[in-house]
Design an enzyme around this catalytic site. Structure first.
Site, PDB file in Angstrom:
ATOM      1  CG  HIS A   1      36.665  51.614  43.625  1.00 20.14           C
ATOM      2  ND1 HIS A   1      37.402  52.611  43.053  1.00 20.14           N
ATOM      3  CD2 HIS A   1      36.127  50.912  42.581  1.00 20.14           C
ATOM      4  CE1 HIS A   1      37.334  52.523  41.741  1.00 20.14           C
ATOM      5  NE2 HIS A   1      36.578  51.506  41.427  1.00 20.14           N
TER       6      HIS A   1
ATOM      7  CD  GLU B   1      40.118  54.768  44.763  1.00 18.31           C
ATOM      8  OE1 GLU B   1      40.688  55.867  44.749  1.00 18.31           O
ATOM      9  OE2 GLU B   1      39.145  54.513  44.030  1.00 18.31           O
TER      10      GLU B   1
HETATM   11  C1  LIG Z   1      37.213  51.295  36.449  1.00 22.84           C
HETATM   12  C2  LIG Z   1      37.470  51.250  37.910  1.00 22.84           C
HETATM   13  O1  LIG Z   1      36.617  51.689  38.674  1.00 22.84           O
HETATM   14  C3  LIG Z   1      38.721  50.777  38.516  1.00 22.84           C
HETATM   15  C4  LIG Z   1      39.518  49.778  37.776  1.00 22.84           C
HETATM   16  O2  LIG Z   1      39.448  48.600  38.047  1.00 22.84           O
HETATM   17  S1  LIG Z   1      40.511  50.357  36.569  1.00 22.84           S
HETATM   18  C5  LIG Z   1      41.327  48.927  35.947  1.00 22.84           C
HETATM   19  C6  LIG Z   1      42.485  48.523  36.817  1.00 22.84           C
HETATM   20  N1  LIG Z   1      43.113  47.406  36.241  1.00 22.84           N
HETATM   21  C7  LIG Z   1      44.163  47.508  35.415  1.00 22.84           C
HETATM   22  O3  LIG Z   1      44.664  48.590  35.171  1.00 22.84           O
HETATM   23  C8  LIG Z   1      44.634  46.227  34.817  1.00 22.84           C
HETATM   24  C9  LIG Z   1      45.712  46.458  33.789  1.00 22.84           C
HETATM   25  N2  LIG Z   1      46.134  45.186  33.237  1.00 22.84           N
HETATM   26  C10 LIG Z   1      46.941  44.342  33.888  1.00 22.84           C
HETATM   27  O4  LIG Z   1      47.412  44.608  34.973  1.00 22.84           O
HETATM   28  C11 LIG Z   1      47.283  43.058  33.191  1.00 22.84           C
HETATM   29  O5  LIG Z   1      47.087  43.219  31.813  1.00 22.84           O
HETATM   30  C12 LIG Z   1      46.453  41.834  33.697  1.00 22.84           C
HETATM   31  C13 LIG Z   1      46.849  41.592  35.139  1.00 22.84           C
HETATM   32  C14 LIG Z   1      44.950  42.069  33.605  1.00 22.84           C
HETATM   33  C15 LIG Z   1      46.759  40.652  32.834  1.00 22.84           C
HETATM   34  O6  LIG Z   1      48.145  40.482  32.858  1.00 22.84           O
HETATM   35  P1  LIG Z   1      48.942  39.884  31.599  1.00 22.84           P
HETATM   36  O7  LIG Z   1      50.358  39.800  32.002  1.00 22.84           O
HETATM   37  O8  LIG Z   1      48.546  40.641  30.393  1.00 22.84           O
HETATM   38  O9  LIG Z   1      48.295  38.488  31.376  1.00 22.84           O
HETATM   39  P2  LIG Z   1      48.572  37.130  32.088  1.00 22.84           P
HETATM   40  O10 LIG Z   1      50.044  36.817  32.180  1.00 22.84           O
HETATM   41  O11 LIG Z   1      47.720  36.181  31.328  1.00 22.84           O
HETATM   42  O12 LIG Z   1      47.988  37.358  33.530  1.00 22.84           O
HETATM   43  C16 LIG Z   1      48.730  37.810  34.635  1.00 22.84           C
HETATM   44  C17 LIG Z   1      48.057  37.231  35.850  1.00 22.84           C
HETATM   45  O13 LIG Z   1      46.707  37.683  35.928  1.00 22.84           O
HETATM   46  C18 LIG Z   1      45.781  36.570  35.953  1.00 22.84           C
HETATM   47  N3  LIG Z   1      44.612  37.027  35.209  1.00 22.84           N
HETATM   48  C19 LIG Z   1      44.601  37.558  33.973  1.00 22.84           C
HETATM   49  N4  LIG Z   1      43.363  37.928  33.653  1.00 22.84           N
HETATM   50  C20 LIG Z   1      42.568  37.633  34.708  1.00 22.84           C
HETATM   51  C21 LIG Z   1      41.184  37.773  34.980  1.00 22.84           C
HETATM   52  N5  LIG Z   1      40.342  38.327  34.121  1.00 22.84           N
HETATM   53  N6  LIG Z   1      40.733  37.341  36.183  1.00 22.84           N
HETATM   54  C22 LIG Z   1      41.537  36.786  37.066  1.00 22.84           C
HETATM   55  N7  LIG Z   1      42.870  36.621  36.880  1.00 22.84           N
HETATM   56  C23 LIG Z   1      43.368  37.045  35.710  1.00 22.84           C
HETATM   57  C24 LIG Z   1      46.555  35.464  35.288  1.00 22.84           C
HETATM   58  O14 LIG Z   1      46.114  34.188  35.702  1.00 22.84           O
HETATM   59  C25 LIG Z   1      47.976  35.729  35.785  1.00 22.84           C
HETATM   60  O15 LIG Z   1      48.132  35.236  37.121  1.00 22.84           O
HETATM   61  P3  LIG Z   1      49.592  35.007  37.792  1.00 22.84           P
HETATM   62  O16 LIG Z   1      50.201  36.353  37.997  1.00 22.84           O
HETATM   63  O17 LIG Z   1      49.266  34.313  39.084  1.00 22.84           O
HETATM   64  O18 LIG Z   1      50.376  34.194  36.833  1.00 22.84           O
HETATM   65  N1  LIG Z   2      34.336  47.281  35.160  1.00 19.61           N
HETATM   66  C1  LIG Z   2      35.317  47.689  35.952  1.00 19.61           C
HETATM   67  O1  LIG Z   2      36.503  47.615  35.578  1.00 19.61           O
HETATM   68  C2  LIG Z   2      35.016  48.242  37.301  1.00 19.61           C
HETATM   69  C3  LIG Z   2      33.719  48.523  37.693  1.00 19.61           C
HETATM   70  N2  LIG Z   2      33.488  48.991  38.975  1.00 19.61           N
HETATM   71  C4  LIG Z   2      32.135  49.264  39.430  1.00 19.61           C
HETATM   72  O2  LIG Z   2      31.535  48.030  39.784  1.00 19.61           O
HETATM   73  C5  LIG Z   2      30.116  48.085  39.555  1.00 19.61           C
HETATM   74  C6  LIG Z   2      29.740  46.971  38.600  1.00 19.61           C
HETATM   75  O3  LIG Z   2      30.407  47.185  37.372  1.00 19.61           O
HETATM   76  P1  LIG Z   2      30.658  45.997  36.342  1.00 19.61           P
HETATM   77  O4  LIG Z   2      30.800  44.721  37.072  1.00 19.61           O
HETATM   78  O5  LIG Z   2      31.720  46.458  35.435  1.00 19.61           O
HETATM   79  O6  LIG Z   2      29.257  46.024  35.548  1.00 19.61           O
HETATM   80  P2  LIG Z   2      28.601  44.874  34.686  1.00 19.61           P
HETATM   81  O7  LIG Z   2      27.713  45.551  33.722  1.00 19.61           O
HETATM   82  O8  LIG Z   2      29.637  43.937  34.178  1.00 19.61           O
HETATM   83  O9  LIG Z   2      27.747  44.061  35.772  1.00 19.61           O
HETATM   84  C7  LIG Z   2      26.689  44.634  36.484  1.00 19.61           C
HETATM   85  C8  LIG Z   2      25.753  43.512  36.869  1.00 19.61           C
HETATM   86  O10 LIG Z   2      24.779  44.019  37.762  1.00 19.61           O
HETATM   87  C9  LIG Z   2      23.533  43.467  37.378  1.00 19.61           C
HETATM   88  N3  LIG Z   2      22.417  44.215  37.929  1.00 19.61           N
HETATM   89  C10 LIG Z   2      21.747  45.271  37.402  1.00 19.61           C
HETATM   90  N4  LIG Z   2      20.751  45.636  38.227  1.00 19.61           N
HETATM   91  C11 LIG Z   2      20.785  44.787  39.290  1.00 19.61           C
HETATM   92  C12 LIG Z   2      19.989  44.635  40.472  1.00 19.61           C
HETATM   93  N5  LIG Z   2      18.952  45.433  40.718  1.00 19.61           N
HETATM   94  N6  LIG Z   2      20.286  43.654  41.324  1.00 19.61           N
HETATM   95  C13 LIG Z   2      21.324  42.829  41.080  1.00 19.61           C
HETATM   96  N7  LIG Z   2      22.112  42.915  39.993  1.00 19.61           N
HETATM   97  C14 LIG Z   2      21.844  43.887  39.110  1.00 19.61           C
HETATM   98  C15 LIG Z   2      23.605  43.494  35.866  1.00 19.61           C
HETATM   99  O11 LIG Z   2      22.584  42.683  35.299  1.00 19.61           O
HETATM  100  P3  LIG Z   2      22.055  43.066  33.810  1.00 19.61           P
HETATM  101  O12 LIG Z   2      23.242  42.970  32.907  1.00 19.61           O
HETATM  102  O13 LIG Z   2      20.992  42.043  33.567  1.00 19.61           O
HETATM  103  O14 LIG Z   2      21.536  44.479  33.909  1.00 19.61           O
HETATM  104  C16 LIG Z   2      24.998  42.943  35.653  1.00 19.61           C
HETATM  105  O15 LIG Z   2      25.035  41.525  35.691  1.00 19.61           O
HETATM  106  C17 LIG Z   2      29.828  49.490  38.993  1.00 19.61           C
HETATM  107  O16 LIG Z   2      29.462  50.326  40.060  1.00 19.61           O
HETATM  108  C18 LIG Z   2      31.185  49.897  38.419  1.00 19.61           C
HETATM  109  O17 LIG Z   2      31.371  51.285  38.346  1.00 19.61           O
HETATM  110  C19 LIG Z   2      34.495  49.158  39.892  1.00 19.61           C
HETATM  111  C20 LIG Z   2      35.786  48.848  39.554  1.00 19.61           C
HETATM  112  C21 LIG Z   2      36.158  48.435  38.212  1.00 19.61           C
END
Ligand SMILES: CC(=O)CC(=O)SCCNC(=O)CCNC(=O)[C@H](O)C(C)(C)COP(=O)(O)OP(=O)(O)OC[C@H]1O[C@@H](n2cnc3c(N)ncnc32)[C@H](O)[C@@H]1OP(=O)(O)O
Ligand SMILES: NC(=O)C1=CN([C@@H]2O[C@H](COP(=O)(O)OP(=O)(O)OC[C@H]3O[C@@H](n4cnc5c(N)ncnc54)[C@H](OP(=O)(O)O)[C@@H]3O)[C@@H](O)[C@H]2O)C=CC1
Length: 296
Positions: free
Chosen positions: A139, A151
């Site tokens: 993850h 994770e």
């Molecule tokens: C849902 C799930 O299952 C699990 C999850 O992922 S939950 C989400 C976990 N993630 C978070 O909590 C992210 C929280 N946000 C942040 O940490 C910050 O806002 C951020 C790192 C995304 C951006 O940081 P910021 O200070 O606002 O912007 P910025 O200064 O432009 O960017 C910081 C760095 O990130 C990079 N960056 C920003 N957005 C990016 C993106 N979308 N992709 C790649 N790199 C990115 C920048 O290039 C910059 O790089 P350096 O450190 O090398 O300079």
């Molecule tokens: N968003 C987040 O911050 C995080 C998400 N995750 C997990 O990562 C996974 C992806 O999430 P995320 O990237 O946000 O989702 P998105 O919706 O951004 O992307 C999912 C992609 O998978 C494609 N897809 C659907 N069905 C298939 C298939 N059968 N074969 C190949 N590709 C397929 C979708 O296509 P289409 O749009 O055409 O359906 C889409 O392009 C989920 O399990 C999510 O929980 C984990 C960490 C952080």
């Protein structure tokens, strides 16, 4: 181990493909449409350019990274020589069970099958295959190229060998792996999603507006993003799916998604990826923000 397949080219899949490719792995990136693949590769290119702009990558390394990625719309064609598959398709249990059935059918016998699921049972996903010992949760966090945590989730039948390979591989990618057991939402989302849901409840109850709630958490708790902005960044559909998995899995109302979140997802307001969520990400709004910056 050098051939990696990433399934899904969305928010997470493109970041995972980028990270493996930049570390020298050959990556086959799979999605259902060529459009989704093109968008994914475009995002990887933009993010590589960000790294070049910081002086941390050369044009040659960018070309090498992009050269390590090949795109496919057919899973069967992509997985024939895979050592590891990381599934990052939509957060939907039935879809993942179907994809894991196909991965098991078409991938080589020794290939490890990992999922980037945010919340769904690894044990359940593994049961869709005939190699539960080789199924594991990997993850990554969003945005993948810069967030250090992975994770590593052991399903009920995941072998120690599989765990050790994926744990060590995460370090090779420059990440910090953390060992976690298989319960709904694992650790990251079990703690993060109730905070996001509560911030939506706070908005829903009219306690404060979107920017006010986010400002409290950014300036009051030093969070890099407010919880509503973070929800937009993750995807509101993903947040809803995770909360539903935890609500069903624990049978505990504390994880019940707020009705405002449900409504927004039904209305197609998914956050950054759809152009609107709690904030507006449309091109016109972006242009407005830039012109405000220059008029200061
Ligand atoms: C849902 C799930 O299952 C699990 C999850 O992922 S939950 C989400 C976990 N993630 C978070 O909590 C992210 C929280 N946000 C942040 O940490 C910050 O806002 C951020 C790192 C995304 C951006 O940081 P910021 O200070 O606002 O912007 P910025 O200064 O432009 O960017 C910081 C760095 O990130 C990079 N960056 C920003 N957005 C990016 C993106 N979308 N992709 C790649 N790199 C990115 C920048 O290039 C910059 O790089 P350096 O450190 O090398 O300079
Ligand atoms: N968003 C987040 O911050 C995080 C998400 N995750 C997990 O990562 C996974 C992806 O999430 P995320 O990237 O946000 O989702 P998105 O919706 O951004 O992307 C999912 C992609 O998978 C494609 N897809 C659907 N069905 C298939 C298939 N059968 N074969 C190949 N590709 C397929 C979708 O296509 P289409 O749009 O055409 O359906 C889409 O392009 C989920 O399990 C999510 O929980 C984990 C960490 C952080």
């Amino acid at each position: 181990m050098k051939n990696v397949v990433v399934i899904g080219a969305g928010t997470m899949g493109n970041g995972i493909a980028h990270t493996f490719a930049q570390s020298g792995f050959k990556v086959n990136l799979v999605d259902v449409s060529q459009d989704a693949l093109d968008r994914g590769v475009k995002t990887i290119t933009t993010n590589l350019d960000r790294i070049i702009a910081k002086g941390n990558l050369t044009e040659e390394q960018k070309a090498e990274t992009l050269g390590n990625i090949t795109t496919f719309t057919e899973l069967k064609e992509a997985v024939g020589t895979a050592d590891l598959i990381v599934e990052a398709a939509t957060e939907n249990q039935d879809l993942k069970l179907k994809i894991f059935g196909q991965m098991d059918e078409f991938a080589p016998e020794n290939c490890i099958l990992a999922t980037n699921t945010s919340s769904i049972s690894i044990t359940k996903i593994a049961a869709a295959t005939k190699r539960a010992d080789k199924v594991i949760g990997m993850h990554f966090m969003n945005p993948v190229p810069i967030m250090k945590l992975v994770e590593i989730i052991k399903g009920y039948s995941t072998s120690k060998e599989t765990f050790d390979i994926i744990y060590d591989m995460s370090k090779t990618l420059g990440k910090v792996p953390v060992e976690v057991n298989d319960y709904p939402g694992f650790v990251a989302n079990r703690i993060l999603m109730p905070m996001i849901n509560e911030s939506i409840e706070t908005l829903y109850n009219g306690v404060a507006g979107v920017e006010e709630i986010d400002t409290v958490m950014k300036l009051g708790m030093a969070h890099p993003m407010g919880p509503l902005q973070l929800a937009d960044f993750i995807g509101l559909d993903v947040c809803l799916a995770i909360l539903n998995v935890m609500y069903d899995g624990f049978k505990n109302p504390k994880y019940a998604p707020n009705p405002l979140l449900v409504n927004m997802v039904m209305a197609g307001k998914l956050g950054v990826k759809s152009g609107e969520g709690f904030y507006d990400y449309s091109e016109s709004k972006k242009a407005e923000k830039v012109s405000k910056m220059f008029s200061k």
